[in-house]
Design an enzyme around this catalytic site. Structure first.
Site, PDB file in Angstrom:
ATOM      1  CD1 TRP A 196      -0.909  -5.251  -3.684  1.00 14.48           C
ATOM      2  CD2 TRP A 196      -0.595  -7.088  -1.836  1.00 14.48           C
ATOM      3  NE1 TRP A 196      -0.358  -7.194  -3.825  1.00 14.48           N
ATOM      4  CE2 TRP A 196      -0.227  -7.736  -2.579  1.00 14.48           C
ATOM      5  CE3 TRP A 196      -0.960  -7.126  -0.211  1.00 14.48           C
ATOM      6  CZ2 TRP A 196       0.399  -8.979  -2.303  1.00 14.48           C
ATOM      7  CZ3 TRP A 196      -0.658  -8.619  -0.140  1.00 14.48           C
ATOM      8  CH2 TRP A 196       0.202  -9.913  -1.409  1.00 14.48           C
ATOM      9  CD  GLU A 242       9.993 -11.085 -10.007  1.00 15.50           C
ATOM     10  OE1 GLU A 242       9.532 -10.903  -9.006  1.00 15.50           O
ATOM     11  OE2 GLU A 242      11.085 -11.000 -10.115  1.00 15.50           O
ATOM     12  CG  HIS A 293      20.271 -36.521  -8.392  1.00 16.53           C
ATOM     13  ND1 HIS A 293      20.188 -37.436  -8.184  1.00 16.53           N
ATOM     14  CD2 HIS A 293      21.666 -35.525  -8.765  1.00 16.53           C
ATOM     15  CE1 HIS A 293      21.331 -37.711  -8.146  1.00 16.53           C
ATOM     16  NE2 HIS A 293      22.064 -36.522  -8.391  1.00 16.53           N
ATOM     17  CB  CYS A 317      -0.817   0.184   1.218  1.00 17.85           C
ATOM     18  SG  CYS A 317      -1.888  -1.177   0.970  1.00 17.85           S
ATOM     19  CG  ASN A 346       0.406   1.973   4.131  1.00 12.84           C
ATOM     20  OD1 ASN A 346      -0.298   1.717   3.344  1.00 12.84           O
ATOM     21  ND2 ASN A 346       1.613   2.362   3.391  1.00 12.84           N
ATOM     22  N   GLY A 347      -0.037  -1.440   6.441  1.00 10.11           N
ATOM     23  CA  GLY A 347       0.039  -1.954   8.010  1.00 10.11           C
ATOM     24  C   GLY A 347      -1.156  -3.094   8.103  1.00 10.11           C
ATOM     25  CD  GLU A 392      17.183 -12.636  -9.837  1.00 11.98           C
ATOM     26  OE1 GLU A 392      17.103 -13.275  -8.187  1.00 11.98           O
ATOM     27  OE2 GLU A 392      16.911 -11.786  -9.674  1.00 11.98           O
ATOM     28  NE  ARG A 442       4.889   1.333  -1.001  1.00 10.16           N
ATOM     29  CZ  ARG A 442       5.608   1.489  -0.003  1.00 10.16           C
ATOM     30  NH1 ARG A 442       7.156   1.674  -0.477  1.00 10.16           N
ATOM     31  NH2 ARG A 442       5.899   0.835   1.068  1.00 10.16           N
ATOM     32  CE  LYS A 475      10.811  -2.518  -5.945  1.00  9.30           C
ATOM     33  NZ  LYS A 475      12.238  -3.920  -6.805  1.00  9.30           N
ATOM     34  CE  LYS A 518      13.286 -10.259 -11.367  1.00 11.17           C
ATOM     35  NZ  LYS A 518      14.489 -10.527 -10.347  1.00 11.17           N
TER      36      LYS A 518
HETATM   37  O1  M6R Z   1      13.035  -4.951  -0.586  1.00  7.11           O
HETATM   38  P1  M6R Z   1      13.711  -6.652  -0.283  1.00  7.11           P
HETATM   39  O2  M6R Z   1      14.707  -6.832  -1.271  1.00  7.11           O
HETATM   40  O3  M6R Z   1      13.620  -6.909   0.250  1.00  7.11           O
HETATM   41  O4  M6R Z   1      12.394  -7.757  -1.176  1.00  7.11           O
HETATM   42  C1  M6R Z   1      12.886  -8.877  -1.558  1.00  7.11           C
HETATM   43  C2  M6R Z   1      11.180 -10.019  -2.547  1.00  7.11           C
HETATM   44  O5  M6R Z   1      10.324  -9.522  -2.071  1.00  7.11           O
HETATM   45  C3  M6R Z   1      12.369  -8.991  -3.719  1.00  7.11           C
HETATM   46  O6  M6R Z   1      12.804  -9.335  -4.392  1.00  7.11           O
HETATM   47  C4  M6R Z   1      10.605  -9.593  -4.668  1.00  7.11           C
HETATM   48  O7  M6R Z   1      11.365 -11.112  -4.967  1.00  7.11           O
HETATM   49  C5  M6R Z   1      11.368  -9.115  -6.353  1.00  7.11           C
HETATM   50  N1  M6R Z   1      10.108  -8.979  -6.510  1.00  7.11           N
HETATM   51  C6  M6R Z   1      11.613  -9.683  -7.265  1.00  7.11           C
HETATM   52  O8  M6R Z   1      12.154  -9.429  -8.632  1.00  7.11           O
END
Ligand code: M6R
Length: 610
Positions: free
Chosen positions: A76, A490, A506, A2, A102-103, A483, A28, A605, A487
């Site tokens: 959110w 997501e 395996h 949020c 927020n929270g 990674e 975000r 985010k 990418k």
């Molecule tokens: O802000 P942070 O690095 O703590 O965030 C961790 C993850 O939420 C963040 O890396 C998330 O996996 C991203 N969407 C990856 O692209």
């Protein structure tokens, strides 16, 4: 997650400020949005929508509101589905108090039941409406006093901004566990959950800490604790410029951020490498250098992409620094019963510095006696402020939900840290100088990879209709495989798995046929021969291979269907280069599939809830 923006001025209409601020925190992640303003007649005007800010703008165009004091929010969903009713601002029963939050309020059920027993009725499913009524219940003509009284009984995390129609020139903000920053403008004061929301208007900010609040009027602001003790806060200068929050001609923030990496990696090492001594100096670790050198064990804690950096950091620190390293998912660490021995160092890695699990894990590590070092991107964020020492990655604002430049900057900082530890143990000055030279060459090598963008785009576009991908790597490039797969999934919603290449036989090998492209990261390093064998295994089963390999490698070229070359560097620095083609591949597949690259579905985010 949020986003919050609030503003108070003497006479200017702040609705455009609220809308613009909300647009700046769109990245975000959110599913509804709303604003409230105290209109000149003293009434509270509220506009809310389920969906995106464009819809809110259309609603405000059709049914305008205006006034000099107001709050806005992107939500959110946590408590209750995304809907107009559950969107913020939420109001109290009298319709005079408007609150954005927020929270998550943990004792929300108990608070709601006690208010219901007093006759309050609730329209939404949100904990925020409970807070609005709790403030109302305690309101006696002074909003800040009502907030203080109300939050004395609230458990959980919150960042709030609240206004009241009976006190039209006042904006109150408070925080506990969810960030809130105060902006000091020429003729206005702001509160926001994120500096991006207010950087167009001011660079002078005050970061609130937990259990602190701010009261702003057109004449100034004051800060106190939630127990009403006065506190004096430093005014800090935000170093970002407006370009950082614009796309600057790129179609998406993600692509812009991928292209920024030549500079951001440079920024992450700037002033930190000493060529003559073949060493690195990290100012934020000055007080902890000896503790780090003497540490018998380092635990690195993170989530998501930052966790992948942690895995690479583990290899770097063990290789160069010869200190035993363990890597933990923050969400697991915080609820386990981890063993922390005297002298253990915990490193937490976070782009946002606000990830709730990472923050909670770090608090737990500190509680058990570990010294905590933060590797954080967002300046002034909670994790940065709570760590015992730390290093900023200096990647600048990262807006694309898929982390790119933050990752390569984290790797650069980890490489500098590993060098620093190595030099205090086994690494000679000659070797150190060689490492510094290799690090200094990285930005130019990134530019070289980016100059191959068109051919990477072509590969991405051709493979975009596949529905499953396997990513394989070994050694330093195993976490890069993870990674690359993250990418892709997501932002393009394509299923992808990352594996250490040798693990393929395996289990995952059963999946391989001509419909399963396999992305193999195969630079000429110690694992080269071994990964060639893994590629043979894929080919023997009809799999299609996209290979990331070292410049001039003709063996891989013979075996792979498509090849992307990267410049040669030292093994531990390879991930900074090998990940870039994977970022571009994921980006172009997502674009080809018409996906919402910068704000993928269901993702935020900064994950500030469990
Ligand atoms: O802000 P942070 O690095 O703590 O965030 C961790 C993850 O939420 C963040 O890396 C998330 O996996 C991203 N969407 C990856 O692209």
């Amino acid at each position: 997650m949020c986003g919050i923006i609030g503003c108070v001025t003497r006479s200017r209409d702040i609705v455009p400020v609220l809308i613009e601020g909300l647009k700046r925190v769109e990245y975000r992640g959110y599913d509804s949005a709303g604003i409230a303003a105290i209109e000149r007649g003293g009434e509270l005007g509220i506009r809310k929508v389920e969906g995106k800010i464009d819809k809110l703008v259309a609603l405000v165009d059709e049914h305008p509101i205006e006034g000099p004091t107001g709050v806005g929010h992107t939500r959110w969903a946590t408590h209750g589905v995304p809907s107009e009713l559950n969107a913020h601002p939420q109001t109290d029963a009298t319709g005079k108090i408007a609150l954005v939050h927020n929270g998550i309020v943990e004792n929300y059920n108990a608070l709601r039941r006690s208010l219901e027993a007093k006759g309050y009725a609730f329209r939404s499913e949100t904990d925020t409406e409970v807070l609005a009524n709790l403030i109302s219940e305690n309101y006696d003509g002074n909003l800040e006093a009502a907030v203080q009284a109300a939050f004395a009984g609230v458990q959980g995390a919150y960042g709030i901004a609240v206004i009241c129609a009976d006190e039209p020139g006042k904006l109150v903000g408070a925080r506990n566990g969810s960030p809130l920053v105060v902006g000091i403008g020429a003729d206005a004061y702001y509160v926001a959950s994120d500096v991006a929301a207010l950087v167009r208007h001011t660079r002078d900010v005050v970061y609130l800490d937990d259990l602190e609040m701010v009261v702003a009027t057109p004449d100034g602001f004051s800060t106190t604790t939630l127990e009403n003790e006065d506190i004096t806060k430093d005014i800090e200068k935000v170093t970002w410029n407006i370009d950082m929050i614009e796309k600057n001609g790129f179609p998406h923030f993600m692509l812009k951020e991928i292209f920024e990496q030549e500079r951001t990696v440079q920024d992450a090492m700037r002033g930190r490498l000493i060529a003559a001594a073949g060493d690195a100096i990290l100012g934020g670790l000055r007080d902890h250098r000896r503790a780090l050198q003497n540490a018998e064990r380092i635990i690195i804690i993170a989530c998501g992409t930052s966790w992948h950096s942690a895995l690479i950091g583990e290899y770097m620190i063990e290789d160069l620094g010869r200190i035993s390293v363990e890597v933990e998912y923050a969400s697991e660490f915080r609820y386990r019963n981890p063993v922390i021995n005297p002298g253990d160092i915990a490193i937490v890695i976070s782009q946002s510095g606000e990830t709730l699990d990472t923050l909670a894990a770090m608090t737990e590590a500190q509680r058990r006696g570990a010294t905590v070092i933060g590797i954080v991107n967002v300046v002034g964020s909670t994790i940065a402020r709570q760590s015992d020492g730390g290093v900023y990655t200096h990647a600048g604002l990262e807006i694309g939900v898929a982390s790119t430049k933050a990752f390569t900057s984290q790797l650069t900082v980890l490489a500098a840290m590993a060098l620093m530890l190595g030099r205090s143990r086994d690494i000679s000055v000659t070797e150190g100088r060689q490492i510094v030279r290799a690090m200094e060459a990285i930005p130019g090598q990134i530019a070289e990879i980016l100059s191959r963008h068109e051919s990477i785009k072509d590969i991405g576009t051709r493979y975009a209709r596949h529905t499953n991908f396997l990513y394989l790597g070994r050694g330093y490039n195993f976490p890069v495989a993870l990674e690359g797969a993250l990418k892709l999934k997501e932002i393009s919603y394509i299923h992808a798995e990352g594996y250490p290449a040798a693990e393929m036989k395996h289990g995952p090998i059963a999946l391989i046929d001509e419909r399963m492209p396999v992305v193999v990261i195969a630079p000429q390093d110690a694992f080269y021969e071994k990964i060639l064998s893994n590629m043979q295994e894929v080919k023997a089963r009809g799999g299609r291979i996209i290979a990331i390999t070292s410049e001039g490698d003709d063996q891989v070229e013979k075996m792979a269907d498509d090849v992307i070359e990267i410049p040669r560097t030292l093994p531990h620095l390879t991930p900074i280069l090998s990940v870039i083609p994977l970022q571009l591949l994921a980006y172009h597949m997502a674009v080809e599939r018409d996906c919402h690259v910068d704000q993928p579905r269901n993702l935020a985010k900064s994950v500030t809830v469990e």
